[in-house]
Design an enzyme around this catalytic site. Sequence first.
Site, PDB file in Angstrom:
ATOM      1  N   HIS A   1      -1.446  11.172  27.037  1.00 39.06           N
ATOM      2  CA  HIS A   1      -0.636  10.220  27.852  1.00 39.06           C
ATOM      3  C   HIS A   1      -0.247  10.188  29.420  1.00 39.06           C
ATOM      4  CE1 HIS A   1       2.744   7.293  27.803  1.00 39.06           C
ATOM      5  NE2 HIS A   1       2.163   6.488  26.767  1.00 39.06           N
TER       6      HIS A   1
ATOM      7  N   ASP B   1      -1.674   5.862  19.488  1.00 34.36           N
ATOM      8  CA  ASP B   1      -3.762   5.159  18.816  1.00 34.36           C
ATOM      9  C   ASP B   1      -3.638   6.355  17.662  1.00 34.36           C
ATOM     10  OD1 ASP B   1      -3.053   4.067  22.064  1.00 34.36           O
ATOM     11  OD2 ASP B   1      -3.395   3.335  19.885  1.00 34.36           O
TER      12      ASP B   1
HETATM   13  C1  SDX Z   1      -1.803   3.841  25.554  1.00 32.52           C
HETATM   14  O1  SDX Z   1       1.355   3.743  29.079  1.00 32.52           O
HETATM   15  C2  SDX Z   1       1.413   3.564  28.387  1.00 32.52           C
HETATM   16  O2  SDX Z   1       2.206   3.725  27.712  1.00 32.52           O
HETATM   17  C3  SDX Z   1      -0.238   3.457  27.401  1.00 32.52           C
HETATM   18  C4  SDX Z   1       0.241   2.957  26.174  1.00 32.52           C
HETATM   19  C5  SDX Z   1       1.237   1.591  25.748  1.00 32.52           C
HETATM   20  O3  SDX Z   1       2.240   2.055  24.691  1.00 32.52           O
HETATM   21  O4  SDX Z   1       1.377   0.620  26.587  1.00 32.52           O
HETATM   22  O5  SDX Z   1       1.888   3.841  24.783  1.00 32.52           O
HETATM   23  C6  SDX Z   1      -0.486   2.683  25.182  1.00 32.52           C
HETATM   24  O6  SDX Z   1      -2.435   3.344  25.880  1.00 32.52           O
HETATM   25  C7  SDX Z   1      -2.095   5.341  24.647  1.00 32.52           C
HETATM   26  C8  SDX Z   1      -3.070   5.704  25.468  1.00 32.52           C
HETATM   27  C9  SDX Z   1      -3.981   6.038  24.877  1.00 32.52           C
HETATM   28  N1  SDX Z   1      -5.724   5.607  25.452  1.00 32.52           N
HETATM   29  C10 SDX Z   1      -6.425   7.012  25.242  1.00 32.52           C
HETATM   30  O7  SDX Z   1      -5.715   7.717  23.883  1.00 32.52           O
HETATM   31  C11 SDX Z   1      -7.569   7.755  25.192  1.00 32.52           C
HETATM   32  C12 SDX Z   1      -7.665   9.207  25.452  1.00 32.52           C
HETATM   33  N2  SDX Z   1      -7.040   9.540  26.887  1.00 32.52           N
HETATM   34  C13 SDX Z   1      -7.011   9.534  28.170  1.00 32.52           C
HETATM   35  O8  SDX Z   1      -7.630   8.685  28.307  1.00 32.52           O
HETATM   36  C14 SDX Z   1      -5.543   9.949  28.880  1.00 32.52           C
HETATM   37  O9  SDX Z   1      -5.043  10.820  28.069  1.00 32.52           O
HETATM   38  C15 SDX Z   1      -4.742   8.517  29.278  1.00 32.52           C
HETATM   39  C16 SDX Z   1      -5.813   7.371  29.883  1.00 32.52           C
HETATM   40  C17 SDX Z   1      -3.995   7.974  27.760  1.00 32.52           C
HETATM   41  C18 SDX Z   1      -3.943   9.375  30.361  1.00 32.52           C
HETATM   42  O10 SDX Z   1      -4.714   9.696  31.427  1.00 32.52           O
HETATM   43  P1  SDX Z   1      -3.507  10.610  33.139  1.00 32.52           P
HETATM   44  O11 SDX Z   1      -2.711  10.560  32.680  1.00 32.52           O
HETATM   45  O12 SDX Z   1      -4.722   9.585  33.888  1.00 32.52           O
HETATM   46  O13 SDX Z   1      -4.777  11.666  32.892  1.00 32.52           O
HETATM   47  P2  SDX Z   1      -5.841  12.374  33.497  1.00 32.52           P
HETATM   48  O14 SDX Z   1      -6.619  11.527  32.877  1.00 32.52           O
HETATM   49  O15 SDX Z   1      -5.697  12.912  34.510  1.00 32.52           O
HETATM   50  O16 SDX Z   1      -5.945  13.562  31.973  1.00 32.52           O
HETATM   51  C19 SDX Z   1      -5.252  14.922  32.630  1.00 32.52           C
HETATM   52  C20 SDX Z   1      -6.091  16.132  32.197  1.00 32.52           C
HETATM   53  C21 SDX Z   1      -7.628  15.960  32.772  1.00 32.52           C
HETATM   54  O17 SDX Z   1      -8.426  17.084  32.729  1.00 32.52           O
HETATM   55  P3  SDX Z   1      -8.310  18.052  33.688  1.00 32.52           P
HETATM   56  O18 SDX Z   1      -8.499  16.942  35.209  1.00 32.52           O
HETATM   57  O19 SDX Z   1      -6.736  18.216  34.579  1.00 32.52           O
HETATM   58  O20 SDX Z   1      -8.903  19.026  33.658  1.00 32.52           O
HETATM   59  O21 SDX Z   1      -6.352  15.840  30.682  1.00 32.52           O
HETATM   60  C22 SDX Z   1      -7.384  15.886  30.199  1.00 32.52           C
HETATM   61  C23 SDX Z   1      -8.073  15.227  31.856  1.00 32.52           C
HETATM   62  O22 SDX Z   1      -9.403  15.674  31.539  1.00 32.52           O
HETATM   63  N3  SDX Z   1      -7.546  14.798  29.083  1.00 32.52           N
HETATM   64  C24 SDX Z   1      -8.473  15.087  27.646  1.00 32.52           C
HETATM   65  C25 SDX Z   1      -7.507  13.419  27.549  1.00 32.52           C
HETATM   66  N4  SDX Z   1      -6.836  13.008  28.160  1.00 32.52           N
HETATM   67  C26 SDX Z   1      -6.442  13.554  29.141  1.00 32.52           C
HETATM   68  N5  SDX Z   1      -9.059  15.299  27.799  1.00 32.52           N
HETATM   69  C27 SDX Z   1      -9.792  15.614  26.873  1.00 32.52           C
HETATM   70  N6  SDX Z   1      -9.035  13.850  25.771  1.00 32.52           N
HETATM   71  C28 SDX Z   1      -8.032  13.289  25.967  1.00 32.52           C
HETATM   72  N7  SDX Z   1      -8.190  12.400  25.696  1.00 32.52           N
END
Ligand code: SDX
Length: 431
Positions: free
Chosen positions: A308, A366
């Site tokens: 998140h 989720d």
């Molecule tokens: C919602 O914003 C809100 O409030 C949203 C929400 C709401 O109520 O409105 O809470 C609802 O959207 C919840 C989130 C649902 N999405 C998912 O579950 C999809 C999977 N999650 C990711 O796509 C991600 O975690 C996000 C999009 C939720 C957050 O992305 P960020 O903050 O941009 O984080 P990032 O992509 O920069 O990740 C940081 C690191 C990265 O690795 P490095 O580059 O440091 O090596 O964490 C890793 C990412 O690769 N990472 C994950 C991961 N999420 C982040 N690796 C594996 N699996 C994951 N799910």
Amino acid sequence: MADKTAQIIYGPENKAINFPVYDATLGSEVVDITGLAKSAGIFTYDPGFMSTAACESKITYIDGEKGVLLYRGYPIQQLAAESDFLEVCYLLLQGELPNIAQKEQFAKIINNHTMVHEQIRSFFNGFRRDAHPMAIMLGVVGALSAFYHDSLDIKNPEHREVAAFRLIAKMPTIAAMCYKYSIGQPFVFPQNNLGYADNFLRMMFSVPTEDYESNAVLAKALDRIFILHADHEQNASTSTVRLAGSTGANPFACIAAGIAALWGPAHGGANEACLNMLEEIATPDNIPRYIARAKDPDDSFRLMGFGHRVYKNFDPRAMVMRETCHEVLENLKIHDSPLFRVALELEKIALEDDYFVSRKLYPNVDFYSGITLRALGIPKNMFTVIFALARTVGWISQWNEMISDPNRRIGRPRQLYLGPTRRDFVPMAKR
Ligand code: SDX
């Protein structure tokens, strides 16, 4: 007024420019850089808005480090346990919990708006039966602008209030119509003597040929899911609604913009994506392979339902969601659901793995909602529709807060331009 300032030292003469710092009731202070472009001729750069407050708000507060979520100051755990969704709608819209008379009056008003105009039904016939319900909901909600000319003067607080009531009241009806259309069954009219969630379940699952029997436990579980999804400060879809609203667009068009933004799998589409992932994993012994893929920088696969932007601790909604999921599975006597077992095992393994721990990737709202919704008999392609149904009150409350701000301005971000410098047109013969 701000009595604190932050200073930027910029340019060849090390010019010092001071900016006011404002205190927050809770959470981070902010540096007001409104005058930066004018005073220094430079922009800030923050793609993804990791460090940018786009507005002030009094509605929802999240502490990502502590896993705290407050709606108008009330903890989400207490609201999920003690309140119901319509009461939370009143709280988000008005700022205070209703007393008995206010709550009854609000429920009565919402009930007066649950039907949609009969012409709306013909919109559905333009869609293929296998259209994704989010595509249908997006189209139909946007089209509401064409029906409600009496509530489109956004400067008029009464018009804004009627539009809010209409959207909160009609979203369950439209969502159920999207489902009924996709399975070729007749639309079911709302039954206003039922509670909000129960009314929705009846519109989803009743058929004209049989009596419908409510299940109070399942209706309560769905009502709690609505509460958990109602608002979440300036997330991507809410920010979309605010940006659309800042242009003066009507509330129905703004909510349609929010629905479009929510659909993405990184946002509201994650619940459907998460269930697809759990079904693909299928059994606990496949988990290590998927964990390895999620950690592989060359593999775009991510664990859906994990991570998140703000929560760097457990998403408090996920904890309530897990409990609700268990209750529903128990009530339906499918507590040994293989998917739930995979989810529990995946959560356990991921939370012991340094990749996830070091990046503070915890289950979000989720992660368990998909299993719960499926147990309630709701098909996967309706999960984000349910999320949009619940989030509508958050979107319209945030929209109303922005529109009623006399200092409102159109949102218009700038950019870091890296394209070609000026050059003259080249006639075809010389290319
Ligand atoms: C919602 O914003 C809100 O409030 C949203 C929400 C709401 O109520 O409105 O809470 C609802 O959207 C919840 C989130 C649902 N999405 C998912 O579950 C999809 C999977 N999650 C990711 O796509 C991600 O975690 C996000 C999009 C939720 C957050 O992305 P960020 O903050 O941009 O984080 P990032 O992509 O920069 O990740 C940081 C690191 C990265 O690795 P490095 O580059 O440091 O090596 O964490 C890793 C990412 O690769 N990472 C994950 C991961 N999420 C982040 N690796 C594996 N699996 C994951 N799910």
